[in-house]
Structures are given as structure tokens and as C-alpha cells.
Design a protein around this motif. Sequence first.
Motif, mmCIF file in Angstrom:
data_model
loop_
_atom_site.group_PDB
_atom_site.id
_atom_site.type_symbol
_atom_site.label_atom_id
_atom_site.label_comp_id
_atom_site.label_asym_id
_atom_site.label_seq_id
_atom_site.Cartn_x
_atom_site.Cartn_y
_atom_site.Cartn_z
ATOM 1 N N THR A 161 28.878 26.265 39.713
ATOM 2 C CA THR A 161 29.167 25.366 40.840
ATOM 3 C C THR A 161 30.659 25.254 41.067
ATOM 4 O OG1 THR A 161 27.149 24.119 40.330
ATOM 5 C CG2 THR A 161 28.779 23.064 41.738
ATOM 6 N N GLN A 198 32.939 27.473 40.222
ATOM 7 C CA GLN A 198 33.431 28.735 40.764
ATOM 8 C C GLN A 198 33.117 28.853 42.253
ATOM 9 O OE1 GLN A 198 31.813 31.897 38.453
ATOM 10 N NE2 GLN A 198 33.073 31.425 36.604
ATOM 11 N N ARG A 199 31.943 28.391 42.653
ATOM 12 C CA ARG A 199 31.574 28.458 44.063
ATOM 13 C C ARG A 199 32.501 27.579 44.891
ATOM 14 N NH1 ARG A 199 26.876 26.718 43.601
ATOM 15 N NH2 ARG A 199 25.902 28.723 43.096
ATOM 16 N N LYS A 200 32.837 26.412 44.399
ATOM 17 C CA LYS A 200 33.757 25.524 45.120
ATOM 18 C C LYS A 200 35.145 26.142 45.246
ATOM 19 C CE LYS A 200 31.505 21.169 43.891
ATOM 20 N NZ LYS A 200 31.667 19.880 43.171
ATOM 21 N N ASN A 201 35.574 26.784 44.157
ATOM 22 C CA ASN A 201 36.897 27.427 44.200
ATOM 23 C C ASN A 201 36.917 28.548 45.238
ATOM 24 O OD1 ASN A 201 37.929 25.726 42.221
ATOM 25 N ND2 ASN A 201 37.337 27.116 40.540
ATOM 26 N N LYS A 202 35.835 29.311 45.271
ATOM 27 C CA LYS A 202 35.783 30.389 46.252
ATOM 28 C C LYS A 202 35.804 29.835 47.670
ATOM 29 C CE LYS A 202 33.381 33.846 43.467
ATOM 30 N NZ LYS A 202 32.147 34.654 43.329
ATOM 31 N N GLN A 203 35.058 28.756 47.914
ATOM 32 C CA GLN A 203 35.053 28.151 49.243
ATOM 33 C C GLN A 203 36.439 27.621 49.608
ATOM 34 O OE1 GLN A 203 31.999 25.202 49.189
ATOM 35 N NE2 GLN A 203 30.287 26.718 49.253
ATOM 36 N N ARG A 204 37.099 27.017 48.631
ATOM 37 C CA ARG A 204 38.436 26.478 48.898
ATOM 38 C C ARG A 204 39.429 27.602 49.216
ATOM 39 N NH1 ARG A 204 38.987 24.162 44.441
ATOM 40 N NH2 ARG A 204 37.878 22.254 45.042
ATOM 41 N N GLY A 237 38.660 30.486 50.405
ATOM 42 C CA GLY A 237 38.309 31.055 51.712
ATOM 43 C C GLY A 237 38.815 30.186 52.858
ATOM 44 N N PHE A 238 38.754 28.907 52.711
ATOM 45 C CA PHE A 238 39.248 28.003 53.743
ATOM 46 C C PHE A 238 40.747 28.141 53.917
ATOM 47 C CE2 PHE A 238 40.935 23.816 54.978
ATOM 48 C CZ PHE A 238 40.332 23.666 56.215
ATOM 49 N N SER A 291 41.667 31.397 55.758
ATOM 50 C CA SER A 291 41.413 31.363 57.202
ATOM 51 C C SER A 291 42.487 30.535 57.921
ATOM 52 C CB SER A 291 40.010 30.815 57.470
ATOM 53 O OG SER A 291 39.913 29.478 56.971
#
Length: 296
Positions: free
Chosen positions: A270, A272-278, A280-281, A284
Amino acid sequence: ILVYLFSIVGFLFLQDDFIMVVDQLEKNKSSLAVQANRYSAPLHSEGQVCRENCSLLSVAPTEDQDDTMVEQTCDTLLRCIVTVLNEGLRNGGGVGDVLRKPSKNEPLFFARVVYDLLFFFVVIIIVLNLIFGVIIDTFADLRSEKQKKEEVLKTSCFICGLERDKFDNKTVSFEEHIKFEHNMWHYLYFIVLIKVKDPTEYTGPESYVAQMIRENNLDWFPRMRAISLVSNEGDSEQNEIRSLQDKLDTTMYLVEQLSGQLSELKEQMTEQRKNKQRLGFLGSSTTQVNHQDSTH
């Protein structure tokens, strides 16, 4: 039946060959001498065969044969049967060993040879060997049955019927079991006690056993059971339950550890997924700023 058939053939065709040398008793010498002298003449002529009145014949007297007489043993069918049965079965070569030795010039010489050979092969070799074989096989079966019974008595308990291998790796050995737990003489003494004791003095178990004895019922014997094996089985069951409980506790501990590890792994995934989303944001946003700068 075979002896009867050979006796009939001898009575009908070979009656003159049934001549045997017999020893007379001392008291019968005088009475037999008169009859012997009557029939002694036919034997003096060489090669002549007795045909009639051969019930008593004398042999040429010698120093060693003063008391011997020649007797016809097949003048009746009954005497033929007795002679064949008595002399034929007791001689190794059959009835031919005790009959008169025939001359080869006699017309019934070959018939006599066939008669002797048939009796030897059929009765002496085949029939007697069959009888002896049956007797030997019967005794062998009896011996094997006796050995089996002795083996059963040596390897199994007389009272309960349990075999020796049931007491392997147990606290009580087979020898101790048959000597102390299920001693057959103790059971016999107990039965004798029931027989001689006054019924009014019976205890509860004694009354029960007395009733079973009167009914010829053996249910009071501990068939295929032993108190030592029952206690050992109870202990073994408790040990099995204890071992199963230990295994269950160990399994629960491992399950808890696996659950904790899964929870930690889930949290890490979880994060790691949050870090990836952050990330990615942020990427962009930087791209948009750069595009705006280029348009100005």
C-alpha cells in the motif's frame, strides 16, 4: 475283492499248485501217517503232477524231514481264500513264493506265470502301496495338525486368544501375560471353587460365573481382551491427544506468524502504491509547467 478274484482263479484252474509243506504235531503223527502212506505213491514217479486226493501227501523222508507233510491248501474255495490272503500278502513276491514250482512242459505254465505276475504287480506293488500311502498321509496330516495346535498354544493366549505379537513393545510381555494375567490354571481353580462352594455364599461375580457355567456360556472369558493392553491403549490415546494438541498449537503459532507477515506485506504494498501515485502526480505537474513556459 482282488484276493477273492485270485482265490477263485486258483480254485478253478491252479488247484494242484496250492501244495505246501507243513509240520505235523507230535500227537498227530500216528493218525496222519496212515493217510500219508495212501497218497505217497504219486510223488515217487518223476514229473507226475498231483490231480486227485491231494489233501495230505508225504515227502520223501530224510533225517531233517521226518515230521514234514505236504498238504493241499486249495481243496475248497474258503481254504483258497485263506491261503491267498495269509501267504500272498505276507510274502514279498506274492502268492507265487509259496506255490508249487511248475515245469515249463506243463500246459498251464504260462497261465501260472501270468497269475503270479498279476498278483505281484496288482496286489503287492499297487494296492499295498496305495494302502500304505494312505496310512502315511493320514499320520502326516495328524502330525501336522498336532504341530499346528502346539504352535497355537505356544504363540497365543489360551484364555483370551491374543497372539504374541500383540504384546510387542508393551509394558507387559507375552510370558508375563499368560503367567499372571491370564493363567489358565487360575481359571481352572476358580471354576473348581465355583463347583465346590456353597451357592448361598457366592459373591456377585461368582454368581454370574456360576450362571454362565450352568448355561455352558463362555462370555465371561475375556476374549481378545487384556487389562494391560486396555491400559496401554488408554495411555497411548492420551499421548496421541497430547501430541495432536501440541501440533495444533504449533500450527496456530505458524498461522499467526504468517498472518502478521501478510499484514506487513500488505502495508508495504500500500505504501509503495501511494509513493508511485505521488511520484506520478508530481511528474504530471512538472510537465504542465514546462509546457506553459514554452508557450510564453
